[in-house]
Design a protein around this motif. Structure first.
Motif, PDB file in Angstrom:
ATOM      1  N   PRO A 167       0.822  -1.214   0.000  1.00 47.10           N
ATOM      2  CA  PRO A 167       0.000   0.000   0.000  1.00 47.10           C
ATOM      3  C   PRO A 167       0.856   1.264   0.000  1.00 47.10           C
ATOM      4  O   PRO A 167       1.928   1.315   0.603  1.00 47.10           O
ATOM      5  CB  PRO A 167      -0.794  -0.118   1.307  1.00 47.10           C
ATOM      6  CG  PRO A 167      -0.772  -1.566   1.649  1.00 47.10           C
ATOM      7  CD  PRO A 167       0.540  -2.077   1.161  1.00 47.10           C
ATOM      8  N   CYS A 168       0.351   2.302  -0.676  1.00 48.01           N
ATOM      9  CA  CYS A 168       1.021   3.600  -0.698  1.00 48.01           C
ATOM     10  C   CYS A 168      -0.003   4.636  -1.113  1.00 48.01           C
ATOM     11  O   CYS A 168      -1.154   4.303  -1.416  1.00 48.01           O
ATOM     12  CB  CYS A 168       2.216   3.596  -1.650  1.00 48.01           C
ATOM     13  SG  CYS A 168       1.778   3.315  -3.380  1.00 48.01           S
ATOM     14  N   GLY A 169       0.418   5.886  -1.150  1.00 52.54           N
ATOM     15  CA  GLY A 169      -0.504   6.918  -1.586  1.00 52.54           C
ATOM     16  C   GLY A 169       0.010   8.313  -1.326  1.00 52.54           C
ATOM     17  O   GLY A 169       0.985   8.507  -0.588  1.00 52.54           O
ATOM     18  N   PRO A 170      -0.623   9.314  -1.938  1.00 55.19           N
ATOM     19  CA  PRO A 170      -0.199  10.699  -1.741  1.00 55.19           C
ATOM     20  C   PRO A 170      -0.516  11.182  -0.327  1.00 55.19           C
ATOM     21  O   PRO A 170      -1.395  10.649   0.339  1.00 55.19           O
ATOM     22  CB  PRO A 170      -1.009  11.462  -2.790  1.00 55.19           C
ATOM     23  CG  PRO A 170      -2.229  10.617  -3.003  1.00 55.19           C
ATOM     24  CD  PRO A 170      -1.764   9.189  -2.855  1.00 55.19           C
ATOM     25  N   CYS A 171       0.246  12.191   0.114  1.00 55.52           N
ATOM     26  CA  CYS A 171       0.021  12.793   1.428  1.00 55.52           C
ATOM     27  C   CYS A 171      -0.390  14.247   1.259  1.00 55.52           C
ATOM     28  O   CYS A 171      -0.143  14.865   0.227  1.00 55.52           O
ATOM     29  CB  CYS A 171       1.275  12.791   2.285  1.00 55.52           C
ATOM     30  SG  CYS A 171       2.258  11.335   2.284  1.00 55.52           S
ATOM     31  N   SER A 172      -0.946  14.769   2.322  1.00 56.81           N
ATOM     32  CA  SER A 172      -1.218  16.194   2.397  1.00 56.81           C
ATOM     33  C   SER A 172      -0.924  16.638   3.812  1.00 56.81           C
ATOM     34  O   SER A 172      -1.411  16.043   4.770  1.00 56.81           O
ATOM     35  CB  SER A 172      -2.676  16.474   2.031  1.00 56.81           C
ATOM     36  OG  SER A 172      -2.884  17.862   1.844  1.00 56.81           O
ATOM     37  N   GLU A 173      -0.094  17.686   3.947  1.00 59.33           N
ATOM     38  CA  GLU A 173       0.355  18.116   5.266  1.00 59.33           C
ATOM     39  C   GLU A 173      -0.211  19.493   5.607  1.00 59.33           C
ATOM     40  O   GLU A 173      -0.365  20.348   4.725  1.00 59.33           O
ATOM     41  CB  GLU A 173       1.881  18.174   5.321  1.00 59.33           C
ATOM     42  CG  GLU A 173       2.543  16.837   5.064  1.00 59.33           C
ATOM     43  CD  GLU A 173       4.053  16.938   4.949  1.00 59.33           C
ATOM     44  OE1 GLU A 173       4.728  15.919   5.172  1.00 59.33           O
ATOM     45  OE2 GLU A 173       4.553  18.040   4.632  1.00 59.33           O
ATOM     46  N   ILE A 174      -0.502  19.687   6.876  1.00 56.35           N
ATOM     47  CA  ILE A 174      -0.876  21.016   7.360  1.00 56.35           C
ATOM     48  C   ILE A 174       0.383  21.650   7.944  1.00 56.35           C
ATOM     49  O   ILE A 174       1.059  21.056   8.782  1.00 56.35           O
ATOM     50  CB  ILE A 174      -1.982  20.943   8.422  1.00 56.35           C
ATOM     51  CG1 ILE A 174      -3.231  20.264   7.854  1.00 56.35           C
ATOM     52  CG2 ILE A 174      -2.326  22.343   8.937  1.00 56.35           C
ATOM     53  CD1 ILE A 174      -4.359  20.113   8.851  1.00 56.35           C
ATOM     54  N   LEU A 175       0.719  22.845   7.469  1.00 56.21           N
ATOM     55  CA  LEU A 175       1.900  23.566   7.914  1.00 56.21           C
ATOM     56  C   LEU A 175       1.490  24.892   8.532  1.00 56.21           C
ATOM     57  O   LEU A 175       0.442  25.453   8.195  1.00 56.21           O
ATOM     58  CB  LEU A 175       2.864  23.828   6.758  1.00 56.21           C
ATOM     59  CG  LEU A 175       3.329  22.624   5.923  1.00 56.21           C
ATOM     60  CD1 LEU A 175       2.442  22.445   4.701  1.00 56.21           C
ATOM     61  CD2 LEU A 175       4.767  22.817   5.482  1.00 56.21           C
ATOM     62  N   ILE A 176       2.334  25.415   9.401  1.00 56.42           N
ATOM     63  CA  ILE A 176       2.092  26.717  10.004  1.00 56.42           C
ATOM     64  C   ILE A 176       3.271  27.628   9.717  1.00 56.42           C
ATOM     65  O   ILE A 176       4.425  27.217   9.809  1.00 56.42           O
ATOM     66  CB  ILE A 176       1.848  26.585  11.528  1.00 56.42           C
ATOM     67  CG1 ILE A 176       1.465  27.937  12.125  1.00 56.42           C
ATOM     68  CG2 ILE A 176       3.032  25.984  12.257  1.00 56.42           C
ATOM     69  CD1 ILE A 176       0.953  27.859  13.549  1.00 56.42           C
ATOM     70  N   ASP A 177       2.976  28.862   9.337  1.00 56.15           N
ATOM     71  CA  ASP A 177       4.017  29.861   9.097  1.00 56.15           C
ATOM     72  C   ASP A 177       4.357  30.509  10.437  1.00 56.15           C
ATOM     73  O   ASP A 177       3.556  31.243  11.011  1.00 56.15           O
ATOM     74  CB  ASP A 177       3.501  30.902   8.104  1.00 56.15           C
ATOM     75  CG  ASP A 177       4.537  31.982   7.790  1.00 56.15           C
ATOM     76  OD1 ASP A 177       5.658  31.908   8.352  1.00 56.15           O
ATOM     77  OD2 ASP A 177       4.218  32.882   6.997  1.00 56.15           O
ATOM     78  N   ARG A 178       5.573  30.247  10.934  1.00 54.46           N
ATOM     79  CA  ARG A 178       5.986  30.751  12.248  1.00 54.46           C
ATOM     80  C   ARG A 178       6.576  32.155  12.178  1.00 54.46           C
ATOM     81  O   ARG A 178       6.958  32.723  13.209  1.00 54.46           O
ATOM     82  CB  ARG A 178       6.979  29.788  12.873  1.00 54.46           C
ATOM     83  CG  ARG A 178       6.435  28.372  13.018  1.00 54.46           C
ATOM     84  CD  ARG A 178       7.494  27.426  13.520  1.00 54.46           C
ATOM     85  NE  ARG A 178       7.794  27.633  14.932  1.00 54.46           N
ATOM     86  CZ  ARG A 178       8.871  27.164  15.544  1.00 54.46           C
ATOM     87  NH1 ARG A 178       9.769  26.479  14.847  1.00 54.46           N
ATOM     88  NH2 ARG A 178       9.063  27.385  16.817  1.00 54.46           N
ATOM     89  N   GLY A 179       6.706  32.709  10.981  1.00 54.48           N
ATOM     90  CA  GLY A 179       7.178  34.077  10.872  1.00 54.48           C
ATOM     91  C   GLY A 179       8.563  34.189  10.299  1.00 54.48           C
ATOM     92  O   GLY A 179       9.334  33.226  10.269  1.00 54.48           O
TER      93      GLY A 179
END
Length: 889
Positions: A167-179
Motif C-alpha cells: 500500500p502507498c498513496g499521496p500525502c497532504s500536510e498542514i503547515l504553520i508559518d511561524r514568521g
C-alpha cells in the motif's frame, strides 16, 4: 494548553465522530526490522497490508514512539527527540480524502472554547502531492484555502509508502508559518519557518519494487482506500504553549529546571550546556516510558538503546558539573508530568525507578573501570607514537564498558589524541547487522504470509485445548515453505492447518504441545505449533505414514503427559510470581517467562541478588499455596475490566479488547494469560527453586522444577549429599562445615606452595647476576624461569637481579615464564643501560611479538605477554639480538 489536554481533545474529537479509541501499542515493535514502534500507524499495519481484518472501520489513537536514529541529534535541533507521541485517526475503507481534510481542518481551527486547538487560519498552509488535483480542490472547498497557500511538492516529500511493495498513496500536510524570524518566505525545504505538524496519508495505490522515497512504480489502486494520519503531539504542544522547541513544553522542561538547580548551570546561557540539558530531559523521559513498557537495560537490541539513553543522560549531568547520582532527582520529575497522560506509570514507578537507579549505579562503576582501560589504551597509543586511538579500542570501550563514543572522543581530546571514528562506525555497523539478522531469525514479522492468509480466509482455527486433549477435525490445508501445497508424503515435514485443534500454540512463555494427528493410513508427528497470523493455528508436522491431503478427516491428540507437565509448569510460574510479590513486595513484577513440561523460569524486576534465606522463603510460600489446593479458574472480560480487577499484564504484550484472566486463590494471583493450567494448585505438585541469577541491570531470574521433575531433582541432590557424606566420612548435617574446613585448608596449602615457589625463583637471582652474557658491552641476563611463575614474581626476580649487578655497566635483565599456558615476560634496565639509550618498553615489545602478544611499560621496567609458549626461547634471543643492533647501530 497542556500536552495531556491536547491529547485528550484529539481522542475525544474523533470518538465523538464514530472512531474507536485504541490504546497505544507498547513501544517494543513486533517487526523484525524495527526495535520500537516509530509511527502512529504501527499497530494497524496488519490491517493496511491485508494480513488481518480490522474489527472497526474507524479508529483513533495516540501512539508512543521511539526513534533511535535521532539519538545523536537530540538537543542540537528544535524538534529531534527519541520518545514522541503521534496522534492519529484511521479509516479502513470507510471515509477518504474529503472527510479526512474536513476533520483535520475543523479540529485545528475550531476555537479552544469549543474543544478545538484554535490555530489562526491565516497562518496555515497545506502541502499536497503535485499530481493530486483532487486534494487541492478539497482544500479550497473544505478549508477555503487560496491557491497561494496550497503547496505542490514531489514524491520525496508528499507520497507515503512503507518502503516495500504494498500500500502507498499521496500525502497532504498542514503547515504553520511561524514568521520571518524562522526563515525565508516560501522556503519549504530549509529552516523551521513552515513547520509541518499534521500529515494526512491517502492510502489509495499499490507500489512495486524500488529503493528510496521516490522513483518506484505505482502498479494500480487498492480495492479499499484507507486513511492514516499523524499529528505530532510535541510539535502541537510547543506551538500552542508559545515556546521555541519541544524541550521547553510542559512534559519535558521541568526536568531541565531540576537539572539546572542540581548543576548550578543556567539553561539558555551557553549553547553547549543547553544541548546537554536537552539530552538529559529527553533521555530521562524516554527511559521512563521504555522501562514502563517492560524494556530493561542490556547489551542487545532495545535493551542496548535504553542503556545508551540512560548513560548519555548520566554522562551529560556529569559534564554539567553534577557528580552525584542524578536519576533519583530527575526521574520523579518526569513521572509527575507523564502520569497525566499515562496514569499507569505511577503505580509502577517503584519497579521503573528500581531498574533505572540500578543502571546508574552500574554505570558509575563502569566509568571507574572503563577509565582505567582508556588510560592504558592512551599510554599504548602514545608509546607507539600514534596520534589516533584505534576504532577497535573505542568499540571495546563502547561495547564492553558502555562508554558512549562521544565520551571516548572527548576524553581522547583531553589527552591530545583523535579517535578512529570511521573504524568504530564500521564495527558498530557489523554489530547492528548481526543483531538485525538475529531478530529476523526469531520473528516472523511482515514476511510473506500470503499462504497463511489464504488459509485464514477460510475461517478461524477453533482451539479446543482448554476443554479437551483430543479432537476430531479436518485438514483445511497444508503449506510447504509458507506456500499452500496440494499434498505431502511420508518423510516430509510440512505445516498443517486444521478446522479445530486441541494443540496449544507457543505463546505467553509456554512452548507448544506435542502429540499425534492420525487418520486412516496417515500418521503425523506434531513438532511445533504457532500462530503466524491472527486467528490461524499452524502445526509443523513430520509425515510418519501415508499421504496427507486437504479435506482429510483426522483425529488430533495431545500427548497427555506432556500437557499435564506443561500445565504444572505454567501454573507454577503464576504461583512463583505471586510468592515473589508476597515476599519482596509489589515492585517484583514479572518481565518475562518461559515454561516447558516440568521446568519454569521467571524474570522479574529487582536490583540485587536474593540471599538463600529469601529464596527459601519464596519457595516455602509457593509450596504452601500448592498445599492449600487453591482453585484455579479462567474468565474473559474487557481489558479495562481486567485492569480494574487488579489483573497483571506482561510488559510489552499487545492484548485484544477481550482478554483471558487466570486466577489462583482469588486476588492472590490474577494475571492476563492465554496458557493452559491445572484445575487446583495442588496439581502443580512439588516445586523447588533451583537457581537465581542476574540477566541485566535491575532484572533477576528464578528457575524452578515442578511435579515429577522437582522430585527427580531433589532425588539427585539427595544422592549427591549421600555420596559426599560417605567420601568425607561425616553426617549430612555436618557436610557444610566439613567442606568449608577442607576449602580453607586447601587455600592455605596453595598459599604455602606459592610462597615456596616464589622463594625458589628468587633464590636464582644471585647466580643469574653473577653470570651475565656480554652483548657488545651490555650485561645481558636472559632467563626462562620454571612454569607457573606469575607476573608479580617475575617482576620481583628481574628487579632483584638488576639490584645485584654492577651499576657502572649497562645491564638488561629479561625473565620469562609460562603460567596457565600463557607466556609472560618482564624486562628491567639499570640507569647506565638507559644512558646508552636502551628502553625496556621497546625491548619488551620485541619479546612479546615472538610470544604472539603485546607489552609495554616505562623505560626502566616493562612487562608483556602472549598466547604462544613455543616462542619463549625465540623471545629471549630476539631481545639479545635487538640489544646488539641498538648498541652497534
Amino acid at each position: 494548553m497542556e500536552t495531556s489536554e491536547i491529547r485528550r481533545r484529539f481522542l475525544q474529537y474523533f470518538e465523538d465522530r464514530g472512531h474507536t479509541v485504541v490504546p497505544s501499542a507498547p513501544l517494543p515493535s513486533p517487526d523484525p526490522n524495527l526495535l520500537f514502534n516509530v509511527a502512529g500507524m504501527a499497530q494497524f499495519v496488519p490491517y493496511f497490508v491485508g494480513q488481518q481484518t480490522p474489527p472497526y472501520s474507524r479508529a483513533t489513537s495516540v501512539q508512543k514512539c521511539v526513534r533511535t536514529l535521532d539519538i545523536d541529534e537530540v538537543g542540537k535541533t528544535t524538534r529531534h527527540g527519541t520518545f514522541f507521541q503521534m496522534n492519529g485517526n484511521f479509516s479502513f475503507g470507510d471515509y477518504f480524502k474529503e472527510k479526512a481534510i474536513e476533520y483535520a481542518w475543523d479540529l485545528v481551527t475550531r476555537p479552544q472554547g469549543d474543544g478545538g486547538y484554535g490555530f489562526d487560519e491565516s497562518v496555515l498552509y497545506a502541502s499536497v502531492y503535485y499530481e493530486d488535483d483532487e486534494a487541492i480542490e478539497l482544500w479550497k472547498r473544505v478549508a477555503g484555502l487560496p491557491d497561494d497557500r496550497i503547496v505542490r511538492l514531489g514524491m520525496k516529500d508528499n507520497f507515503w509508502s512503507m518502503g516495500i511493495p504494498g500500500p502507498c498513496g499521496p500525502c497532504s500536510e498542514i503547515l504553520i508559518d511561524r514568521g520571518p524570524e524562522f526563515g525565508a518566505d516560501r522556503d519549504w525545504e530549509a529552516g523551521d519557518r513552515y513547520l509541518e505538524f499534521w500529515n494526512l496519508v491517502f492510502m489509495q495505490n499499490i507500489r512495486g519494487e524500488g529503493g528510496g522515497k521516490e522513483g518506484y512504480p505505482i502498479l494500480g489502486e487498492l480495492p479499499k482506500k484507507n486513511i492514516d494520519t499523524g499529528l505530532g503531539l510535541e510539535r502541537v504542544a510547543y506551538l500552542l504553549q508559545g515556546v521555541d522547541n519541544m524541550y521547553e513544553i510542559d512534559e519535558i522542561y521541568p526536568v531541565i529546571e531540576r537539572a539546572s538547580e542540581l548543576s548550578g548551570r543556567k539553561y539558555g546561557a551557553e549553547l553547549v550546556d543547553d544541548v546537554r540539558f536537552r539530552v538529559v530531559a529527553d533521555h530521562v523521559r524516554s527511559a521512563l516510558m521504555l522501562i514502563g513498557d517492560g524494556v530493561n537495560p542490556g547489551n542487545e537490541q532495545g535493551g542496548y538503546v535504553l542503556r545508551r539513553l540512560l548513560r548519555r543522560a548520566i554522562r551529560s549531568m556529569r559534564l554539567l558539573g553534577y557528580e552525584d547520582p542524578s536519576l533519583v532527582e530527575l526521574l520523579p520529575v518526569s513521572l509527575e508530568q507523564m502520569k497525566k497522560s499515562y496514569p499507569e506509570l505511577e503505580p509502577d514507578f517503584g519497579r521503573i525507578s528500581q531498574v533505572a537507579y540500578a543502571e546508574e549505579e552500574a554505570f558509575r562503576r563502569t566509568l571507574t573501570a572503563g577509565t582505567s582501560i582508556f588510560d592504558v589504551a592512551v599510554r599504548e597509543t602514545k608509546s607507539d607514537g600514534g596520534a589516533q586511538l584505534a576504532g577497535a579500542k573505542a568499540f571495546q570501550l563502547h561495547d564492553t564498558y558502555g562508554f558512549p563514543i562521544d565520551l571516548t572522543v572527548e576524553m581522547a581530546a583531553e589527552q591530545g589524541l583523535q579517535v578512529d571514528t570511521e573504524g568504530f562506525k564500521s564495527l558498530m555497523k557489523e554489530q547492528r547487522e548481526r543483531a538485525k539478522a538475529d531478530a529476523r531469525a526469531k520473528k516472523a514479522g511482515h514476511a510473506d504470509t500470503s499462504g497463511y492468509r489464504e488459509l485464514r480466509e477460510k475461517g478461524v482455527t477453533e482451539f479446543t485445548g482448554y476443554q479437551e486433549l483430543a479432537s476430531d477435525s479436518q485438514v483445511r490445508g497444508l503449506l510447504r515453505e509458507g506456500m499452500v501445497a496440494p499434498s505431502a508424503e511420508q518423510g516430509e515435514t510440512v505445516e498443517v492447518v486444521l478446522e479445530k485443534t486441541p494443540f496449544y500454540a507457543e505463546s505467553g512463555g509456554q512452548i507448544a504441545d506435542e502429540g499425534l494427528i492420525v487418520a486412516d493410513g496417515v500418521k503425523l508427528k506434531v513438532l511445533d505449533v504457532q500462530r503466524p497470523v491472527k486467528g490461524l493455528i499452524v502445526h509443523k508436522v513430520e509425515v510418519l505414514e501415508g499421504v496427507l491431503q486437504p479435506g482429510l478427516d483426522v483425529h488430533a491428540e495431545v500427548d497427555h503427559e506432556w500437557r499435564v507437565s506443561a500445565c504444572q509448569a505454567h501454573s507454577g510460574t503464576h504461583v512463583v510470581h505471586a510468592a515473589l510479590r508476597q515476599v519482596l513486595g509489589p515492585n517484583a513484577l514479572q518481565s518475562g517467562s518461559y515454561n516447558k513440561p516440568g521446568y519454569l523460569r521467571l524474570d522479574f524486576a529487582w536490583s540485587s541478588a536474593l540471599d538463600q534465606a529469601t529464596r527459601s522463603e519464596i519457595e516455602e510460600v509457593a509450596n504452601l499455596a500448592v498445599r492449600q489446593d487453591l482453585p484455579v479458574s479462567a474468565q474473559y472480560m474487557t481489558l479495562p475490566e481486567a485492569r480494574d480487577w487488579g489483573a497483571l499484564a506482561l510488559f510489552g504484550e499487545t492484548y485484544d479488547e477481550q482478554v483471558r484472566v487466570v486466577e489462583i486463590g482469588g486476588p492472590w494471583s490474577r494475571e492476563l494469560c492465554g496458557g493452559t493450567h491445572v484445575k487446583h494448585s495442588s496439581q502443580v505438585g512439588a516445586l523447588t527453586v533451583t537457581g537465581e541469577s542476574s540477566v541485566g541491570a535491575g532484572v533477576r531470574r528464578l528457575e524452578a522444577f515442578v511435579g515429577l521433575e522437582a522430585l527427580r531433582y531433589l532425588g539427585r541432590e539427595r544422592a549427591l549429599v549421600r555420596l559426599l557424606s560417605e567420601n568425607l566420612k561425616t553426617r549430612p548435617e555436618e557436610l557444610p562445615a566439613k567442606v568449608a574446613d577442607l576449602a580453607e585448608r586447601l587455600r592455605a596449602a596453595e598459599k604455602e606452595l606459592e610462597r615456596m615457589k616464589a622463594g625458589q625463583v628468587l633464590a636464582a637471582a644471585a647466580e643469574l647476576a653473577a653470570n651475565p652474557k656480554d652483548v657488545f658491552g651490555v650485561q645481558y641476563v636472559g632467563h626462562r624461569a620454571p612454569d607457573g611463575v606469575n607476573g608479580g614474581d617475575l617482576r620481583k626476580l628481574a628487579l632483584d637481579v638488576r639490584g645485584r649487578m654492577a651499576a657502572d655497566k649497562p645491564a638488561v635483565i629479561a625473565v620469562l615464564s609460562v603460567n596457565d599456558g600463557k607466556p609472560g615476560v618482564v624486562i628491567a634496565l639499570n640507569d647506565t643501560a638507559r644512558e646508552w639509550r636502551l628502553k625496556a618498553g621497546d625491548l619488551v615489545r620485541v619479546a612479546a611479538e615472538k610470544l604472539g602478544g603485546r607489552g609495554g611499560g616505562k623505560d626502566d621496567v616493562a612487562q608483556g605477554g602472549g598466547t604462544d609458549p613455543a616462542g619463549s626461547d625465540d623471545a629471549l634471543a630476539a631481545v639479545e639480538h635487538t640489544i646488539g643492533q641498538l648498541v652497534t647501530g
